[in-house]
Design an enzyme around this catalytic site. Structure first.
Site, PDB file in Angstrom:
ATOM      1  N   ASP A  37      51.592  15.896 -26.378  1.00 48.65           N
ATOM      2  CA  ASP A  37      52.181  15.906 -25.023  1.00 48.65           C
ATOM      3  C   ASP A  37      51.184  16.382 -23.962  1.00 48.65           C
ATOM      4  OD1 ASP A  37      51.955  18.554 -25.611  1.00 48.65           O
ATOM      5  OD2 ASP A  37      54.081  19.041 -25.394  1.00 48.65           O
ATOM      6  N   GLY A  38      49.947  16.659 -24.360  1.00 52.42           N
ATOM      7  CA  GLY A  38      48.914  17.037 -23.389  1.00 52.42           C
ATOM      8  C   GLY A  38      48.647  18.528 -23.297  1.00 52.42           C
ATOM      9  N   GLU A  39      49.461  19.351 -23.963  1.00 53.26           N
ATOM     10  CA  GLU A  39      49.234  20.801 -23.880  1.00 53.26           C
ATOM     11  C   GLU A  39      48.030  21.225 -24.735  1.00 53.26           C
ATOM     12  OE1 GLU A  39      52.844  22.965 -24.587  1.00 53.26           O
ATOM     13  OE2 GLU A  39      53.827  22.097 -22.823  1.00 53.26           O
ATOM     14  N   ARG A  95      35.842  23.950  -3.357  1.00 49.94           N
ATOM     15  CA  ARG A  95      35.591  23.314  -2.050  1.00 49.94           C
ATOM     16  C   ARG A  95      36.671  23.637  -1.028  1.00 49.94           C
ATOM     17  NH1 ARG A  95      33.955  17.274  -3.360  1.00 49.94           N
ATOM     18  NH2 ARG A  95      35.044  17.746  -5.279  1.00 49.94           N
ATOM     19  N   LYS A 192      26.996  15.998   9.321  1.00 48.31           N
ATOM     20  CA  LYS A 192      27.969  15.151   8.611  1.00 48.31           C
ATOM     21  C   LYS A 192      29.375  15.515   9.045  1.00 48.31           C
ATOM     22  CE  LYS A 192      29.432  15.928   4.249  1.00 48.31           C
ATOM     23  NZ  LYS A 192      29.254  16.201   2.832  1.00 48.31           N
ATOM     24  N   ARG A 194      33.477  14.591   8.067  1.00 48.38           N
ATOM     25  CA  ARG A 194      34.360  13.907   7.116  1.00 48.38           C
ATOM     26  C   ARG A 194      35.763  13.950   7.689  1.00 48.38           C
ATOM     27  NH1 ARG A 194      34.141  13.377   1.204  1.00 48.38           N
ATOM     28  NH2 ARG A 194      32.425  14.848   1.022  1.00 48.38           N
ATOM     29  N   SER A 224      30.187  14.341  -5.761  1.00 52.29           N
ATOM     30  CA  SER A 224      31.481  13.953  -6.311  1.00 52.29           C
ATOM     31  C   SER A 224      31.594  12.423  -6.265  1.00 52.29           C
ATOM     32  CB  SER A 224      32.610  14.628  -5.533  1.00 52.29           C
ATOM     33  OG  SER A 224      33.843  14.231  -6.062  1.00 52.29           O
ATOM     34  N   GLY A 226      29.796  10.559  -4.333  1.00 51.27           N
ATOM     35  CA  GLY A 226      28.489  10.018  -3.936  1.00 51.27           C
ATOM     36  C   GLY A 226      28.463   9.546  -2.487  1.00 51.27           C
ATOM     37  N   GLY A 227      29.598   9.673  -1.794  1.00 49.23           N
ATOM     38  CA  GLY A 227      29.693   9.193  -0.413  1.00 49.23           C
ATOM     39  C   GLY A 227      28.723   9.901   0.535  1.00 49.23           C
TER      40      GLY A 227
END
Ligand code: R5P
Length: 295
Positions: A37-39, A95, A192, A194, A224, A226-227
């Protein structure tokens, strides 16, 4: 710390092994699995753990899984009677260290609180996105810089005689200053923006510069999507740069980041092993060991 062992978190086995060797400390492995189940499940077979455990676990993608393992292992070590020094080579959620738009969660604050609640008594990371993030910890918390070892790599493996180091934004200014000083080249800082909703990035050079025939190295803490790098690379290429390389600490490389950067003119990507990829050319293991040795 007179009595400690190194605990190898599932996401950072390479760095943990290197640290245990350098520090001549016992390396403790963690058994782990994911339930259908992902745990997450973790287990440490040894019952005798040292007074302090240096738990090494990067919270690289998949961040949530690696964070959950970190919390589980730390709490377990506390139950086994050990004090946990968390070494998190890449710290996820750093971030968002302030509220940029009303109502946003300050994710690094939540992560800091959860680490402390899980028994961490001392925290160490590499190139945290912004040092303001460390202010949310109430335990001693440090971030060490990988920029000197990245600069050393460039000095040894690139022709730096015609090089200019570039910060893609104001946040990378201190890093690029250190890098250029170590390499012995000039540096420039770009501007820059964003868009906080759409994520669209716009970059420009703040000052006039003759880049014709120059070898550019863009220095940043992380890649992240690449932008940011791709935008900077397009501008620098249009201004006549002869080559573009990238030096970054954390190569997250989400989605098609590599293709995006290559299309914009990036030739080489050099990163550390805080996140293990084919671009991990330098290891932070020695830096981390050195710090731990002095505790
Ligand atoms: C931003 O301030 C960071 O230092 C990086 O420049 C940014 O997070 C990289 O993200 P992306 O690769 O998605 O542009």
């Amino acid at each position: 710390m007179d009595d400690f062992c190194v605990v190898s978190g599932p996401s950072s086995k390479g760095i943990a092994k290197k640290m245990a060797e350098e520090l001549r400390a016992r390396l403790i492995d963690v058994e782990y699995k994911t339930f259908p189940d992902g745990e997450n499940y973790v287990r440490i077979e040894e019952q005798w753990i040292a007074k302090y455990s240096v738990l090494v676990q990067s919270t690289s993608p998949p961040q949530d899984k690696n964070l959950m393992q970190l919390f589980l292992i730390s709490d377990l070590l506390r139950d086994l009677g050990s004090k946990v020094v968390a070494v998190v080579p890449y710290l996820a959620y750093a971030r968002q260290h302030r509220m940029y738009l009303n109502g946003e969660a300050i994710s690094i604050k939540t992560v800091a609180r959860l680490l402390e609640a899980s028994g961490v008594v001392r925290f160490l990371t590499v190139d945290i996105h912004n040092v303001e993030g460390l202010g949310y910890f109430t335990i001693p918390a440090n971030s060490i810089s990988a920029v000197p070892i990245l600069a050393e790599y460039f000095k040894n493996n690139f022709d730096v005689s015609n090089m200019i180091a570039v910060a893609p934004d104001e946040g990378a200014k201190v890093r690029v200053e250190t890098f250029s000083m170590r390499v012995g080249c000039e540096y420039l800082v770009m501007e820059k923006t964003r868009d906080r909703i759409s994520g669209v990035i716009r970059s420009q050079l703040k000052s006039q510069a003759d880049l014709k025939g120059k070898d550019i190295v863009i220095v940043d803490d992380l890649i992240s999507t690449g932008g940011s790098i791709a935008e900077a690379s397009k501008i620098l290429t249009s201004l006549g740069a002869a080559s573009i390389s990238v030096a970054c600490t954390h190569a997250i490389l989400a989605n098609n980041a590599v293709a995006k950067m290559k299309e914009s003119g990036v030739k080489d990507i050099v990163a550390t092993d805080t996140i293990q990829t084919e671009y991990s050319k330098v290891s932070v293991g020695h830096l981390l060991s050195d710090f731990i040795r002095r505790l």
